[in-house]
Design a protein around this motif. Structure first.
Motif, PDB file in Angstrom:
ATOM      1  N   TYR B  29       0.824  -1.203   0.000  1.00 42.80           N
ATOM      2  CA  TYR B  29       0.000   0.000   0.000  1.00 42.80           C
ATOM      3  C   TYR B  29       0.859   1.254   0.000  1.00 42.80           C
ATOM      4  O   TYR B  29       0.594   2.213  -0.703  1.00 42.80           O
ATOM      5  CB  TYR B  29      -0.961   0.030   1.192  1.00 42.80           C
ATOM      6  CG  TYR B  29      -1.920   1.180   1.044  1.00 42.80           C
ATOM      7  CD1 TYR B  29      -3.107   1.001   0.348  1.00 42.80           C
ATOM      8  CD2 TYR B  29      -1.620   2.449   1.517  1.00 42.80           C
ATOM      9  CE1 TYR B  29      -3.963   2.052   0.135  1.00 42.80           C
ATOM     10  CE2 TYR B  29      -2.476   3.506   1.302  1.00 42.80           C
ATOM     11  CZ  TYR B  29      -3.645   3.300   0.615  1.00 42.80           C
ATOM     12  OH  TYR B  29      -4.493   4.347   0.391  1.00 42.80           O
ATOM     13  N   LYS B  33       0.100   2.397  -3.444  1.00 38.89           N
ATOM     14  CA  LYS B  33      -1.213   2.971  -3.096  1.00 38.89           C
ATOM     15  C   LYS B  33      -2.341   2.060  -3.582  1.00 38.89           C
ATOM     16  O   LYS B  33      -3.322   2.499  -4.164  1.00 38.89           O
ATOM     17  CB  LYS B  33      -1.380   4.375  -3.690  1.00 38.89           C
ATOM     18  CG  LYS B  33      -0.371   5.388  -3.180  1.00 38.89           C
ATOM     19  CD  LYS B  33      -0.737   5.893  -1.804  1.00 38.89           C
ATOM     20  CE  LYS B  33       0.283   6.872  -1.256  1.00 38.89           C
ATOM     21  NZ  LYS B  33       1.533   6.216  -0.833  1.00 38.89           N
ATOM     22  N   ILE B  35      -4.735  -1.365  -2.467  1.00 38.08           N
ATOM     23  CA  ILE B  35      -5.103  -2.400  -1.493  1.00 38.08           C
ATOM     24  C   ILE B  35      -4.994  -3.725  -2.204  1.00 38.08           C
ATOM     25  O   ILE B  35      -5.779  -4.036  -3.085  1.00 38.08           O
ATOM     26  CB  ILE B  35      -6.537  -2.206  -0.977  1.00 38.08           C
ATOM     27  CG1 ILE B  35      -6.705  -0.815  -0.377  1.00 38.08           C
ATOM     28  CG2 ILE B  35      -6.857  -3.242   0.074  1.00 38.08           C
ATOM     29  CD1 ILE B  35      -8.114  -0.527   0.034  1.00 38.08           C
ATOM     30  N   PHE B  37      -5.840  -6.932  -2.551  1.00 36.38           N
ATOM     31  CA  PHE B  37      -6.795  -7.894  -2.024  1.00 36.38           C
ATOM     32  C   PHE B  37      -6.319  -9.330  -2.162  1.00 36.38           C
ATOM     33  O   PHE B  37      -6.820 -10.218  -1.501  1.00 36.38           O
ATOM     34  CB  PHE B  37      -8.140  -7.729  -2.725  1.00 36.38           C
ATOM     35  CG  PHE B  37      -8.931  -6.590  -2.194  1.00 36.38           C
ATOM     36  CD1 PHE B  37      -9.495  -6.657  -0.933  1.00 36.38           C
ATOM     37  CD2 PHE B  37      -9.090  -5.434  -2.923  1.00 36.38           C
ATOM     38  CE1 PHE B  37     -10.216  -5.598  -0.425  1.00 36.38           C
ATOM     39  CE2 PHE B  37      -9.808  -4.372  -2.428  1.00 36.38           C
ATOM     40  CZ  PHE B  37     -10.363  -4.451  -1.173  1.00 36.38           C
ATOM     41  N   ILE B  97      -1.927  -2.803 -15.535  1.00 35.36           N
ATOM     42  CA  ILE B  97      -3.155  -2.074 -15.256  1.00 35.36           C
ATOM     43  C   ILE B  97      -2.886  -0.793 -14.483  1.00 35.36           C
ATOM     44  O   ILE B  97      -3.657   0.151 -14.523  1.00 35.36           O
ATOM     45  CB  ILE B  97      -4.115  -3.005 -14.484  1.00 35.36           C
ATOM     46  CG1 ILE B  97      -4.576  -4.105 -15.427  1.00 35.36           C
ATOM     47  CG2 ILE B  97      -5.314  -2.276 -13.941  1.00 35.36           C
ATOM     48  CD1 ILE B  97      -4.958  -5.357 -14.783  1.00 35.36           C
ATOM     49  N   GLY B 101      -5.019   3.670 -13.571  1.00 37.61           N
ATOM     50  CA  GLY B 101      -5.585   4.313 -12.402  1.00 37.61           C
ATOM     51  C   GLY B 101      -5.809   3.330 -11.278  1.00 37.61           C
ATOM     52  O   GLY B 101      -5.514   2.146 -11.403  1.00 37.61           O
ATOM     53  N   ARG B 102      -6.351   3.847 -10.186  1.00 38.24           N
ATOM     54  CA  ARG B 102      -6.427   3.004  -8.995  1.00 38.24           C
ATOM     55  C   ARG B 102      -7.640   2.097  -8.971  1.00 38.24           C
ATOM     56  O   ARG B 102      -7.574   0.984  -8.475  1.00 38.24           O
ATOM     57  CB  ARG B 102      -6.403   3.879  -7.755  1.00 38.24           C
ATOM     58  CG  ARG B 102      -5.032   4.467  -7.515  1.00 38.24           C
ATOM     59  CD  ARG B 102      -5.024   5.400  -6.361  1.00 38.24           C
ATOM     60  NE  ARG B 102      -5.423   4.734  -5.139  1.00 38.24           N
ATOM     61  CZ  ARG B 102      -5.803   5.379  -4.058  1.00 38.24           C
ATOM     62  NH1 ARG B 102      -5.845   6.686  -4.055  1.00 38.24           N
ATOM     63  NH2 ARG B 102      -6.127   4.717  -2.980  1.00 38.24           N
ATOM     64  N   LEU B 103      -8.765   2.568  -9.515  1.00 40.03           N
ATOM     65  CA  LEU B 103      -9.958   1.730  -9.440  1.00 40.03           C
ATOM     66  C   LEU B 103      -9.818   0.455 -10.271  1.00 40.03           C
ATOM     67  O   LEU B 103     -10.102  -0.630  -9.768  1.00 40.03           O
ATOM     68  CB  LEU B 103     -11.186   2.522  -9.866  1.00 40.03           C
ATOM     69  CG  LEU B 103     -11.791   3.339  -8.743  1.00 40.03           C
ATOM     70  CD1 LEU B 103     -12.941   4.168  -9.239  1.00 40.03           C
ATOM     71  CD2 LEU B 103     -12.264   2.411  -7.635  1.00 40.03           C
ATOM     72  N   PRO B 104      -9.361   0.533 -11.528  1.00 39.68           N
ATOM     73  CA  PRO B 104      -9.143  -0.721 -12.260  1.00 39.68           C
ATOM     74  C   PRO B 104      -8.159  -1.636 -11.545  1.00 39.68           C
ATOM     75  O   PRO B 104      -8.329  -2.860 -11.556  1.00 39.68           O
ATOM     76  CB  PRO B 104      -8.572  -0.248 -13.601  1.00 39.68           C
ATOM     77  CG  PRO B 104      -9.073   1.116 -13.754  1.00 39.68           C
ATOM     78  CD  PRO B 104      -9.120   1.699 -12.384  1.00 39.68           C
ATOM     79  N   VAL B 106      -7.843  -1.984  -8.360  1.00 42.12           N
ATOM     80  CA  VAL B 106      -8.564  -2.661  -7.277  1.00 42.12           C
ATOM     81  C   VAL B 106      -9.355  -3.836  -7.836  1.00 42.12           C
ATOM     82  O   VAL B 106      -9.346  -4.942  -7.281  1.00 42.12           O
ATOM     83  CB  VAL B 106      -9.496  -1.671  -6.543  1.00 42.12           C
ATOM     84  CG1 VAL B 106     -10.458  -2.416  -5.644  1.00 42.12           C
ATOM     85  CG2 VAL B 106      -8.686  -0.690  -5.741  1.00 42.12           C
ATOM     86  N   ILE B 242      -4.504  -0.729   9.075  1.00 44.11           N
ATOM     87  CA  ILE B 242      -5.167   0.565   9.285  1.00 44.11           C
ATOM     88  C   ILE B 242      -4.961   1.022  10.716  1.00 44.11           C
ATOM     89  O   ILE B 242      -4.675   2.186  10.986  1.00 44.11           O
ATOM     90  CB  ILE B 242      -6.671   0.423   9.020  1.00 44.11           C
ATOM     91  CG1 ILE B 242      -6.928   0.168   7.561  1.00 44.11           C
ATOM     92  CG2 ILE B 242      -7.412   1.652   9.495  1.00 44.11           C
ATOM     93  CD1 ILE B 242      -6.861   1.351   6.696  1.00 44.11           C
ATOM     94  N   ILE B 246      -1.611   3.235   7.919  1.00 44.20           N
ATOM     95  CA  ILE B 246      -1.385   2.519   6.667  1.00 44.20           C
ATOM     96  C   ILE B 246      -0.083   2.982   6.013  1.00 44.20           C
ATOM     97  O   ILE B 246       0.272   4.153   6.053  1.00 44.20           O
ATOM     98  CB  ILE B 246      -2.610   2.681   5.746  1.00 44.20           C
ATOM     99  CG1 ILE B 246      -2.613   1.632   4.659  1.00 44.20           C
ATOM    100  CG2 ILE B 246      -2.734   4.066   5.184  1.00 44.20           C
ATOM    101  CD1 ILE B 246      -3.959   1.439   4.032  1.00 44.20           C
TER     102      ILE B 246
END
Lengths: 335, 303
Positions: B29, B33, B35, B37, B97, B101-104, B106, B242, B246
């Motif tokens: 992280y 940056k 997470i 999973f 990827i 960006g960050r959302l893809p 994730v 957390i 983090i």
């Protein structure tokens, strides 16, 4: 006048002008009458449920850009509200549909108001925690209401008096898709409204939105409340279809799948939600023959999809500008 | 009093698992940056690698390596195998990827998680597997009236050793300074001549390796592993991350230990059934009142 012209530009997905939509609606209406296979109709029903859940998360994640990985928790609240009130107090299920929505909404308001100021990943983690707390609480049978791991069973069929009893696959199919249709119309109206635009400003740039006088906190909270209400409706329908609710249906994994529906389809894009929900609900059924390997494929497909279409299959178009390109291209470290 | 001390020890043991997993989360992280999973599933994979050596190759282990050698070999194999898996996953699922960006990223991480979890299921079968007791040291020590399992002592010592090594690498060496610099600002660090790709390679090898080692320890401690356990442990470990702040390595260690102790004390004195609820409640309270965690620094508001 100005606002009106902006509106027509904003939304290309317009019911009045889009004949494709009419074809889609008709095919959804006629589909179960042509294919008389209970299994396929049931799959289509669950497709509807996932669409509804996807639409509800789309309000929070797609429109406002809030990472909510505990969204199934709200659906669980809706489902258990229906289940408990129906089995213990005999309240008719259709009446419980709005009650479930309101309960989930109230719950979302209470739970989310202290955490709404958190940003990006922090919010994501808190919502994971929230979803897990809801699930574990239901699992632990508080006050003997939720039945622990077995759940609550014996929920009645939705019915209006005795002349309309929704008791078979076909009727359930229409039940869920009518709700989906109504929600889609409402959400399209919402996207073009003042609220919808404010949400999108918040998503694109919180600070600019705040500077231009948008009450960021309340708009975020509103998104959570509305999203939870719709998830509650979906949960309620789900519970009445299965006639049983159990904590197993509302795991973290399910919340992740909802997250994927929105991101695979395209953030904030309603047609995208349909595609995402279809991917999530139909994929495992189509690959039933490879039962052991299907989720393996599913994971791989998710990765490959993000390589080639990171903005989703059907990203939302806004005039000529593609919103998602701004969204994913820009620096998101402060999202 | 006796119960408190024994539960504290149990809590520390569980906490050290969380810490080991959490450090991997925290490093990834911090620099990416993201997470990750899939990290919980790296942990499961390590556990199953250890299982393969200790249970499937039991005759070999008992004849040549003995109990202690077998344990160490299992941990080494788990660490190396999981480290390689981490690098492969980073190459395939994250690197192409990440520019999007960050959302893809994730979603891709979730995809990787589902993939690994189901790959484990396909390889080792869907039923929970048991670590057999013949290859696990399990004497009960009796120190001043306290009944202490020697396995707990070993797990605690080993995990503290690993944490210490990682702490030393990150805080005291030049390479660690490079990691911390890239966690602070990747672009600037790259401009200063830090090889970001090497750093990413390193964190994706080391984080999962620690997780994999923790996987073997969990297998030995609980004697039962299943392919879905990565979710739960991953979630708790992320909570620990957390809790500690983090992207902060010492924070992840402390967060994990605190979480383990809280969970144990909570299950002893409040309710066993609600111990997980208790953990997440603590998480939410921490985030409401101190969103950057115990050791985290206040992040300046972007204006």
């Amino acid at each position: 006048m100005m606002a009106k012209s902006v509106n027509s530009q904003v939304n290309k997905f317009n019911i009045k002008s889009n004949w494709i939509v009419i074809i889609v609606i008709i095919s959804f209406l006629l589909f179960p009458l042509v294919i008389k296979n209970d299994y396929i109709i049931d799959v289509a029903f669950f497709f509807g449920i996932y669409t509804l859940l996807g639409l509800s998360l789309n309000i929070v994640l797609g429109e406002v850009g809030l990472f909510d990985l505990g969204h199934m928790g709200f659906a669980a609240i809706g489902a258990y509200t229906t289940a408990i009130l129906n089995t213990s107090f005999g309240i008719p299920v259709l009446l419980l549909l709005p009650i479930s929505a309101i309960t989930a909404a109230i719950f979302a308001y209470l739970v989310c108001s202290p955490i709404i100021h958190l940003r990006g990943d922090y919010l994501c983690i808190v919502t994971i925690g929230m979803g897990e707390i809801i699930r574990l609480t239901l699992l632990n049978n508080p006050f003997g209401l939720t039945g622990g791991p077995n759940g609550v069973f014996g929920i009645c069929f939705p019915a209006i008096g005795s002349w309309l009893i929704i008791d078979n696959c076909l009727k359930f199919y229409y039940y869920v898709w009518i709700v989906v249709g109504l929600s889609v119309v409402a959400l399209i109206r919402l996207q073009n409204s003042r609220i919808g635009r404010a949400w999108n400003y918040v998503r694109e740039d919180v600070i600019a939105a705040e500077a231009s006088g948008i009450d960021v906190r309340n708009y975020k909270l509103l998104a959570f409340v509305l999203g939870a209400a719709l998830a509650g409706v979906a949960g309620s329908i789900y519970a009445t279809k299965l006639m049983i609710v159990s904590p197993e249906s509302f795991t973290f994994m399910e919340s992740c799948l909802l997250f994927c529906i929105v991101l695979i389809g395209g953030m904030g894009s309603i047609p995208g939600i349909f595609i995402g929900a279809a991917a999530i609900s139909l994929f495992p059924e189509i690959f039933q023959a490879f039962a052991q390997y299907r989720m393996l494929f599913f994971g791989a497909v998710m990765i490959i999809m993000m390589m080639f279409r990171p903005g989703g299959v059907w990203p939302r178009q806004r005039g000529r500008i593609q919103t998602t390109s701004i969204l994913i291209g820009a620096d998101q470290s402060e999202l | 009093m006796k119960i408190i001390i024994e539960q504290l020890l149990n809590g520390l043991t569980i906490g050290s698992f969380y810490s080991l997993i959490a450090m991997g989360y925290s490093m990834v992280y911090g620099v990416m940056k993201l997470i990750n999973f899939a990290h919980g599933d790296f942990f499961t994979f390590g556990s199953y690698l250890g299982y393969t050596l200790l249970v499937m190759g039991i005759s070999y282990v008992t004849s040549t390596l003995g109990v202690w050698g077998g344990m160490i070999a299992a941990m080494l194999i788990a660490a190396i195998g999981t480290g390689i898996l981490g690098i492969v996953v980073e190459r395939i699922a994250y690197r192409p990827i990440y520019p999007a960006g960050r959302l893809p990223a994730v979603v891709s991480a979730l995809g990787a998680s589902i993939f690994i979890q189901n790959a484990i299921m396909v390889i080792w079968g869907p039923r929970p597997q048991a670590y057999t007791s013949e290859v696990i040291p399990g004497y009960i020590l009796n120190i001043a009236g306290f009944r202490i399992n020697i396995l707990q002592i070993i797990i605690l010592l080993l995990s503290f050793l690993l944490m210490g090594i990682l702490y030393y690498i990150v805080q005291k060496t030049t390479f660690g300074a490079a990691i911390r610099a890239s966690a602070l600002d990747r672009e600037t660090a790259a401009l200063m001549g830090i090889n970001i790709n090497l750093i990413i390679f390193f964190i994706f090898a080391l984080g999962p390796a620690l997780g994999g080692t923790a996987g073997v320890m969990v297998g030995m401690y609980y004697r039962k592993i299943s392919f879905i356990m990565g979710w739960n442990f991953g979630l708790k470990a992320f909570t620990a991350t957390i809790l500690g702040g983090i992207g902060n390595i010492p924070g992840a260690m402390i967060g994990g230990l605190i979480l383990g102790v809280l969970e144990m004390l909570g299950s002893t004195y409040v309710s066993t059934a609600y111990k997980d609820v208790f953990v997440f409640l603590v998480l939410i309270l921490v985030l409401i009142f101190r969103p950057t965690g115990i050791l985290g620094e206040k992040i300046a508001e972007k204006v």
